[in-house]
Design a protein around this motif. Structure first.
Motif, PDB file in Angstrom:
ATOM      1  N   LYS A 117     -24.904  18.685 -15.438  1.00  0.00           N
ATOM      2  CA  LYS A 117     -24.781  16.707 -15.354  1.00  0.00           C
ATOM      3  C   LYS A 117     -24.910  16.469 -16.984  1.00  0.00           C
ATOM      4  O   LYS A 117     -24.865  14.898 -17.079  1.00  0.00           O
ATOM      5  N   TYR A 118     -24.450  17.166 -17.465  1.00  0.00           N
ATOM      6  CA  TYR A 118     -24.457  16.635 -19.616  1.00  0.00           C
ATOM      7  C   TYR A 118     -23.820  17.297 -20.161  1.00  0.00           C
ATOM      8  O   TYR A 118     -23.586  18.224 -19.597  1.00  0.00           O
ATOM      9  N   ILE A 156     -19.052   9.020 -28.661  1.00  0.00           N
ATOM     10  CA  ILE A 156     -19.538   8.526 -27.629  1.00  0.00           C
ATOM     11  C   ILE A 156     -18.691   7.725 -27.203  1.00  0.00           C
ATOM     12  O   ILE A 156     -19.192   6.700 -25.818  1.00  0.00           O
ATOM     13  N   GLU A 157     -17.996   6.814 -27.822  1.00  0.00           N
ATOM     14  CA  GLU A 157     -17.206   5.994 -27.529  1.00  0.00           C
ATOM     15  C   GLU A 157     -16.072   6.603 -26.379  1.00  0.00           C
ATOM     16  O   GLU A 157     -16.066   6.053 -25.554  1.00  0.00           O
ATOM     17  N   ALA A 158     -15.750   7.331 -26.928  1.00  0.00           N
ATOM     18  CA  ALA A 158     -15.343   8.399 -25.735  1.00  0.00           C
ATOM     19  C   ALA A 158     -15.791   8.457 -24.243  1.00  0.00           C
ATOM     20  O   ALA A 158     -14.919   8.072 -22.808  1.00  0.00           O
ATOM     21  N   PHE A 159     -16.752   9.103 -24.287  1.00  0.00           N
ATOM     22  CA  PHE A 159     -17.779   9.174 -23.492  1.00  0.00           C
ATOM     23  C   PHE A 159     -18.530   8.165 -22.619  1.00  0.00           C
ATOM     24  O   PHE A 159     -18.091   7.762 -21.800  1.00  0.00           O
ATOM     25  N   ARG A 160     -18.796   6.225 -23.030  1.00  0.00           N
ATOM     26  CA  ARG A 160     -19.150   5.441 -22.573  1.00  0.00           C
ATOM     27  C   ARG A 160     -17.343   4.843 -21.757  1.00  0.00           C
ATOM     28  O   ARG A 160     -17.640   4.090 -21.091  1.00  0.00           O
ATOM     29  N   ARG A 161     -16.375   5.831 -21.839  1.00  0.00           N
ATOM     30  CA  ARG A 161     -15.570   5.030 -20.592  1.00  0.00           C
ATOM     31  C   ARG A 161     -15.021   5.622 -19.752  1.00  0.00           C
ATOM     32  O   ARG A 161     -14.656   5.345 -18.431  1.00  0.00           O
ATOM     33  N   ARG A 162     -16.047   6.308 -19.393  1.00  0.00           N
ATOM     34  CA  ARG A 162     -16.660   7.247 -18.135  1.00  0.00           C
ATOM     35  C   ARG A 162     -17.668   6.142 -17.420  1.00  0.00           C
ATOM     36  O   ARG A 162     -18.294   5.437 -17.883  1.00  0.00           O
ATOM     37  N   LYS A 184     -24.243  12.492 -18.556  1.00  0.00           N
ATOM     38  CA  LYS A 184     -25.271  12.105 -19.520  1.00  0.00           C
ATOM     39  C   LYS A 184     -24.178  13.122 -20.837  1.00  0.00           C
ATOM     40  O   LYS A 184     -23.626  13.907 -20.826  1.00  0.00           O
ATOM     41  N   LEU A 185     -24.785  12.189 -21.487  1.00  0.00           N
ATOM     42  CA  LEU A 185     -23.862  12.650 -23.271  1.00  0.00           C
ATOM     43  C   LEU A 185     -25.324  12.953 -23.897  1.00  0.00           C
ATOM     44  O   LEU A 185     -26.264  11.693 -24.594  1.00  0.00           O
ATOM     45  N   ASP A 223     -27.398   3.467 -22.305  1.00  0.00           N
ATOM     46  CA  ASP A 223     -28.132   4.159 -21.621  1.00  0.00           C
ATOM     47  C   ASP A 223     -27.929   5.238 -21.278  1.00  0.00           C
ATOM     48  O   ASP A 223     -28.595   6.670 -20.529  1.00  0.00           O
ATOM     49  N   THR A 224     -27.376   6.041 -20.879  1.00  0.00           N
ATOM     50  CA  THR A 224     -26.052   7.444 -20.697  1.00  0.00           C
ATOM     51  C   THR A 224     -25.680   8.429 -22.224  1.00  0.00           C
ATOM     52  O   THR A 224     -25.361   9.569 -21.706  1.00  0.00           O
ATOM     53  N   VAL A 225     -26.560   8.134 -23.491  1.00  0.00           N
ATOM     54  CA  VAL A 225     -26.105   8.861 -24.387  1.00  0.00           C
ATOM     55  C   VAL A 225     -27.889   9.219 -24.449  1.00  0.00           C
ATOM     56  O   VAL A 225     -28.616   7.617 -24.994  1.00  0.00           O
ATOM     57  N   ILE A 226     -28.073  10.357 -24.875  1.00  0.00           N
ATOM     58  CA  ILE A 226     -29.640  10.449 -24.736  1.00  0.00           C
ATOM     59  C   ILE A 226     -29.766  10.893 -26.403  1.00  0.00           C
ATOM     60  O   ILE A 226     -28.603  12.108 -26.726  1.00  0.00           O
TER      61      ILE A 226
END
Length: 240
Positions: free
Chosen positions: A71-72, A89-95, A101-102, A124-127
């Motif tokens: 799940k990451y 990070i920017e691309a992942f945050r579009r989810r 999580k990333l 908060d979904t980026v660790i």
């Protein structure tokens, strides 16, 4: 990213090293091509890196970071512009998926403007646990990841990418000649933030593609990045 003085110094050192060495070893065919602008092909050989296969790993190191296996996505790299950490990070945050999580491994120093931008872009979904040097933990993070994020734009054969292949990771990689040769069919490729966002969507939605890329990753690792073959190649060079 270097100024004229530093570039001149690097060029001089490269030139001296190329001509004073008895034998030049490249870690990637594209690096061998570059060295061939300095020395004849007969003076150059290509020997890549190796990696140990990861066929199992405990879940505890993953869960200790608040992560769920599968799940990451994971990135393991120096936090540098040429590694595309901020676009990742920017691309992942579009989810819009709180269940995914990333994980971004790498040292962050808030005195460096790029590092501050990376931290500020995270949600908060980026660790971001910093740099982790415990190999058992790193192997577990690779093994249980949905996919490995590789934003490197330069550098020949990257050891972290080779280790991802040996762990059976599907790879989402920047599209360049270095990564294409290393990862081959184990990766899906991006050129910018928009295409990266689309590749992340694909990786999260297509289980069959993830499985195919994982199989291709292990096959590529066996084909080109076995430590036994690396050692044999160096032994051969040493005996010439």
């Amino acid at each position: 990213k270097w100024g004229p003085a530093a570039r001149a110094w690097f060029w001089l050192n490269e030139w001296i090293g190329a001509w004073l060495s008895q034998r030049l070893i490249a870690d990637h065919p594209a690096i061998a091509d570059h060295l061939a602008t300095r020395r004849p092909r007969s003076a150059i050989t290509t020997i890549a890196y190796g990696a140990d296969p990861v066929t199992s790993a405990p879940e505890e190191p993953v869960r200790a970071l608040g992560l769920e296996p599968g799940k990451y996505l994971v990135s393991i790299a120096r936090i540098e512009p040429d590694n595309n950490i901020l676009p990742i990070i920017e691309a992942f945050r579009r989810r819009d998926r709180s269940d995914m999580k990333l994980v971004v491994l790498g040292t962050l120093n808030d005195e460096i403007p790029y590092h501050r931008a990376v931290r500020e872009a995270a949600s908060d979904t980026v660790i971001m646990p910093g740099a982790i040097y415990d190999q058992a933990t790193v192997k577990a993070l690779r093994y249980h990841a949905r996919a490995y994020m590789h934003g490197h734009t330069v550098g020949g054969t990257n050891p972290s990418l080779v280790e991802a292949l040996a762990a059976g990771n599907m790879v989402i990689a920047h599209d360049n000649r270095y990564n294409r040769w290393v990862a081959g069919e184990a990766a899906i490729y991006f050129n910018d933030t928009d295409s990266l966002s689309a590749r992340i969507d694909t990786a999260l939605a297509d289980d069959a593609l993830v499985a195919r890329c994982s199989k291709a990753a292990r096959a590529r690792a066996r084909e080109a990045f076995r430590w036994e073959d690396v050692l044999s190649a160096y032994e051969k060079e040493a005996l010439q």
